[in-house]
Design a protein around this motif. Structure first.
Motif, mmCIF file in Angstrom:
data_model
loop_
_atom_site.group_PDB
_atom_site.id
_atom_site.type_symbol
_atom_site.label_atom_id
_atom_site.label_comp_id
_atom_site.label_asym_id
_atom_site.label_seq_id
_atom_site.Cartn_x
_atom_site.Cartn_y
_atom_site.Cartn_z
ATOM 1 N N HIS A 105 27.093 13.890 52.771
ATOM 2 C CA HIS A 105 26.492 12.610 52.390
ATOM 3 C C HIS A 105 27.474 11.762 51.579
ATOM 4 O O HIS A 105 27.576 10.544 51.783
ATOM 5 C CB HIS A 105 25.222 12.874 51.584
ATOM 6 N N ARG A 106 28.210 12.391 50.675
ATOM 7 C CA ARG A 106 29.197 11.662 49.882
ATOM 8 C C ARG A 106 30.358 11.168 50.756
ATOM 9 O O ARG A 106 30.914 10.098 50.500
ATOM 10 C CB ARG A 106 29.725 12.552 48.767
ATOM 11 N N ALA A 107 30.730 11.957 51.744
ATOM 12 C CA ALA A 107 31.839 11.575 52.620
ATOM 13 C C ALA A 107 31.398 10.732 53.810
ATOM 14 O O ALA A 107 32.219 10.429 54.680
ATOM 15 C CB ALA A 107 32.552 12.829 53.128
ATOM 16 N N GLU A 108 30.097 10.395 53.865
ATOM 17 C CA GLU A 108 29.532 9.577 54.944
ATOM 18 C C GLU A 108 29.720 10.243 56.308
ATOM 19 O O GLU A 108 30.050 9.607 57.304
ATOM 20 C CB GLU A 108 30.150 8.180 54.954
ATOM 21 N N ILE A 109 29.515 11.556 56.315
ATOM 22 C CA ILE A 109 29.544 12.320 57.560
ATOM 23 C C ILE A 109 28.112 12.614 57.962
ATOM 24 O O ILE A 109 27.335 13.149 57.158
ATOM 25 C CB ILE A 109 30.322 13.641 57.374
ATOM 26 N N PRO A 110 27.696 12.262 59.182
ATOM 27 C CA PRO A 110 26.302 12.507 59.582
ATOM 28 C C PRO A 110 26.000 13.998 59.703
ATOM 29 O O PRO A 110 26.557 14.694 60.542
ATOM 30 C CB PRO A 110 26.209 11.807 60.953
#
Length: 347
Positions: A136-141
């Motif tokens: 979530h922090r790295a914007e990975i789904p």
């Protein structure tokens, strides 16, 4: 209403020993509601004692979840007690999810029921939550169902997310797996090149379940490097432009059906080895010499055998000559006896 006169008459008619029990029955008959209320009061006290026990045991966890807006009820904690679920793990996971801004909706979020189900299935709840927060922090789904499936499949989902954020470098070949430090490849002019490559990969989360592991990536890259070097005319081209190999290898799509995505392939070291072509030619020439020597030896042996045969024939002819010469005096004597030959006249 008719019960009191009957009990009174029975008490008067009964003996002294039975008078007291009948009097008690009379008392019960006069106030039956007191017994009911007493039973209800005892049951309520029993429930309060049970709730008090669970509140004393899990009150701190419930208060922690309440203050963190983690949506964990006291009944859920009591249910975990009977289903053998560690409530500390579930509450901590819910608190971390809530504080990280993840959805903890009971319908489609990281609900208490889902965490309990994953715990009972043998999954690592905290590892999954850590992975989801990192993604979530790295914007990975990455949703909870996908992370839980990866965790239950035996893969380290947190390590996969970390590899997606921070790419991993793999040695090709890997000495810990194969015991070799370099790849051996031979160009068309017969020169051996010893190559060591480093492959930078990151996790492909969508193909993590069912995708090939690092061993497959290392094997594919090694095979492609050897094939690329083997197709070059001489070793000088490889030494001048090592990136020529990496471009060819990257164009082959070696990360297909694997759990990784190849970011780059770098040639770390190239050493010139033996002249394999010359050695092979030398070995071939020596082999040809041995064949020629064997053939010459065979021809010499055949000539010697033929010579021995001719000598035998000469000896046989000489014996026949001797036999023929022995027949000449006999023929002359026979001719003298038959008068076919006469002695020469000396007169």
């Amino acid at each position: 209403m008719m019960l009191s006169p009957v009990l009174s008459a029975a008490a008067e008619a009964a003996p002294v020993g039975f008078a007291l029990p009948l009097a008690n029955w009379q008392l019960l008959g006069q106030k039956p509601m007191n017994v009911v209320w007493l039973a209800i009061a005892l049951f309520v006290l029993f429930l309060i004692a049970i709730l008090g026990f669970f509140f004393i045991r899990y009150g701190k966890l419930w208060f922690q979840a309440y203050m963190s807006v983690a949506d964990v009820s006291l009944m859920s904690l009591i249910r975990m007690h009977f289903t053998k679920v560690n409530p500390n793990v579930i509450v901590q996971a819910k608190v971390m999810s809530a504080q990280a801004g993840l959805s903890i909706s009971r319908r489609d979020g990281i609900s208490t029921r889902r965490l309990e189900a994953h715990y009972l299935a043998g999954g690592n709840v905290m590892n999954v939550i850590h992975a989801i927060i990192a993604a979530h922090r790295a914007e990975i789904p990455l949703d909870f169902d996908q992370a839980a499936a990866i965790d239950l499949a035996g893969r380290d989902v947190l390590d996969a997310v970390q590899t997606s954020v921070y790419p991993k470098v793999i040695d090709c070949p890997d000495p810990s797996r194969t015991g070799k430090t370099t790849l051996s490849a031979i160009t068309k002019n017969g020169i051996e090149l010893r190559v060591r490559a480093r492959v930078t990969v990151r996790t492909n989360i969508e193909q993590l379940i069912g995708g090939a592991t690092e061993d497959t990536v290392i094997a594919r890259v090694g095979e492609a490097i050897i094939s690329s070097i083997g197709s070059t005319t001489d070793h000088f081209k490889v030494l001048e432009n090592p990136d020529m190999i990496t471009r060819v290898v990257l164009s082959r799509g070696l990360d297909a059906q694997t759990a990784f995505e190849i970011v780059s392939i770098d040639i770390a070291d190239i050493d010139v080895g033996e002249n394999i072509g010359a050695r092979l030619q030398s070995d071939q020439a020596e082999a040809d010499t041995r064949v020629a020597r064997a053939q010459a030896e065979r021809r010499r042996a055949e000539a010697i055998a033929e010579e021995q045969q001719m000598k035998a024939k000469v000896a046989e002819n000489r014996s026949q000559l001797v036999l023929a010469e022995a027949k000449v005096p006999m023929a002359m004597a026979e001719a003298f006896r038959g008068g076919r030959i006469t002695a020469p006249n000396t007169n």
